[in-house]
Design an enzyme around this catalytic site. Structure first.
Site, short mmCIF file in Angstrom:
data_model
loop_
_atom_site.label_atom_id
_atom_site.label_comp_id
_atom_site.label_asym_id
_atom_site.label_seq_id
_atom_site.Cartn_x
_atom_site.Cartn_y
_atom_site.Cartn_z
N ASN A 12 0.87 -1.18 0.00
CA ASN A 12 0.00 0.00 0.00
C ASN A 12 0.90 1.22 0.00
OD1 ASN A 12 -1.79 2.06 0.52
ND2 ASN A 12 -2.22 1.43 2.65
N TRP A 13 1.04 1.83 -1.16
CA TRP A 13 1.97 2.96 -1.28
C TRP A 13 1.42 4.25 -0.69
CZ3 TRP A 13 5.23 3.15 -6.43
CH2 TRP A 13 6.00 1.99 -6.51
N LYS A 14 0.13 4.26 -0.38
CA LYS A 14 -0.51 5.46 0.18
C LYS A 14 -0.25 6.66 -0.77
CE LYS A 14 0.01 3.38 4.67
NZ LYS A 14 0.10 3.53 6.11
N HIS A 100 -9.43 1.70 4.80
CA HIS A 100 -8.16 1.79 5.53
C HIS A 100 -8.35 2.77 6.69
CE1 HIS A 100 -4.04 2.84 6.50
NE2 HIS A 100 -3.68 1.72 5.90
N GLU A 102 -6.64 5.10 7.77
CA GLU A 102 -6.35 6.50 7.45
C GLU A 102 -7.54 7.16 6.76
OE1 GLU A 102 -2.65 5.75 5.46
OE2 GLU A 102 -1.74 5.25 7.39
N GLU A 170 -5.36 -4.38 10.85
CA GLU A 170 -4.28 -3.42 11.03
C GLU A 170 -4.52 -2.62 12.30
OE1 GLU A 170 -2.31 -2.41 7.01
OE2 GLU A 170 -4.04 -1.11 7.23
N GLY A 176 2.85 2.47 10.65
CA GLY A 176 3.86 3.50 10.45
C GLY A 176 4.63 3.86 11.71
N SER A 215 3.50 -1.95 10.32
CA SER A 215 4.95 -2.07 10.55
C SER A 215 5.52 -3.43 10.20
CB SER A 215 5.30 -1.69 12.00
OG SER A 215 5.00 -0.32 12.24
N GLY A 236 2.82 -1.08 4.26
CA GLY A 236 2.90 0.33 3.86
C GLY A 236 4.32 0.71 3.52
N GLY A 237 5.00 1.32 4.49
CA GLY A 237 6.34 1.88 4.27
C GLY A 237 7.32 0.94 3.58
#
Ligand code: PGA
Length: 253
Positions: A12-14, A100, A102, A170, A176, A215, A236-237
């Site tokens: 997930n590159w956001k 998600h 966010e 999640e 993150g 994470s 993500g990251g």
């Protein structure tokens, strides 16, 4: 049954990634996965809307699938700035992330809104990745399962099947932050989600993939992916860099 489920490693590159450097990372990942034999996981990249057409084009005949990070509930209409599930399917996407944390926080998406997006994904022939997860406060007062249970009840379309739905657990506090729950806590929550899916979707509920997200890195992926009822990861990251993401894909194989 759960052990025979093919894991899904989803990036997930956001809101990260300009086209040129983004495509270079995808190219690097393509080369790494092509070179490696015995990869058992399905692989997915959910890149920003601006990169989707180029990513779909680049990965057209590749095992790596492409997905959106959100969709509108309607197929078309007067919704400035939104993208429909049909539009995602039209350019070659196979998946879309729905709800998600966010988006639940930034755009006040309710469980009902998330369910309508997942229904839209199904209508368009996409697999919906429905996200659930508790905040740290909710966990600390012992309400993690209650919160996740309510999110599942409210967000999951009644007609969901293992072919069109993936759940991503999640914990909000793990996203993150570099913090992860213990493997025992992950196991307990994934077992709980599995039990609820079985109750709700019967036989199909035993086959729906349940991803862990928050994470996930190359160095903790093997431990997390070995937990029962963890059928992959939403990353993500660590999905932004091909070598890191590939390390997680390897850990799933
Ligand atoms: P993270 O994000 O891997 O950077 O914690 C996961 C996610 O939000 O999907």
């Amino acid at each position: 049954m759960a052990n025979t489920i093919t894991p899904l490693i989803a990036g997930n590159w956001k809101m990260n990634g300009l086209v040129k450097p983004g495509l270079a990372q995808i190219e690097a990942l393509t080369k790494l996965t092509a070179r490696k034999r015995g990869i058992k996981a399905d692989i997915l990249l959910c890149v920003p809307f601006t990169m989707l057409p180029a990513a779909c084009d680049q990965l057209k005949r590749n095992r790596i699938a492409v997905g959106g990070q959100d969709c509108h509930a309607s197929p078309s209409g007067a919704h400035t700035g939104d993208i429909s599930a049909e539009m995602l399917a039209d350019i070659g996407c196979k998946y879309v992330i729905c709800g998600h944390s966010e988006r639940r926080a930034d755009h006040h998406e309710t469980d009902k809104a998330v369910r309508r997006k997942a229904e839209a994904a199904h209508r368009a022939g996409l697999t919906a990745i429905i996200c659930v997860g508790e905040t740290l406060e909710q966990r600390e007062v012992g309400e993690a399962e209650k919160v996740v249970g309510a999110q599942l009840t409210g967000s999951l379309p009644r007609s969901s099947s293992s072919a069109d739905t993936v759940i991503a657990y999640e914990p909000v506090w793990a996203i993150g932050t570099g913090m992860t729950p213990t493997v025992d806590d992950v196991a307990a929550m994934h077992d709980y989600i599995r039990a609820r899916l079985r109750r709700r979707l019967h036989q199909e509920g035993a086959k729906v993939r349940i991803l862990y997200g928050g994470s996930v890195k190359p160095d903790n992926a093997a431990d997390l992916l070995a937990v029962s009822n963890v059928n992959g990861a939403l990353v993500g990251g660590a999905s932004l860099k091909a070598t890191d993401f590939f390390g997680i894909i390897e850990a799933a194989s």
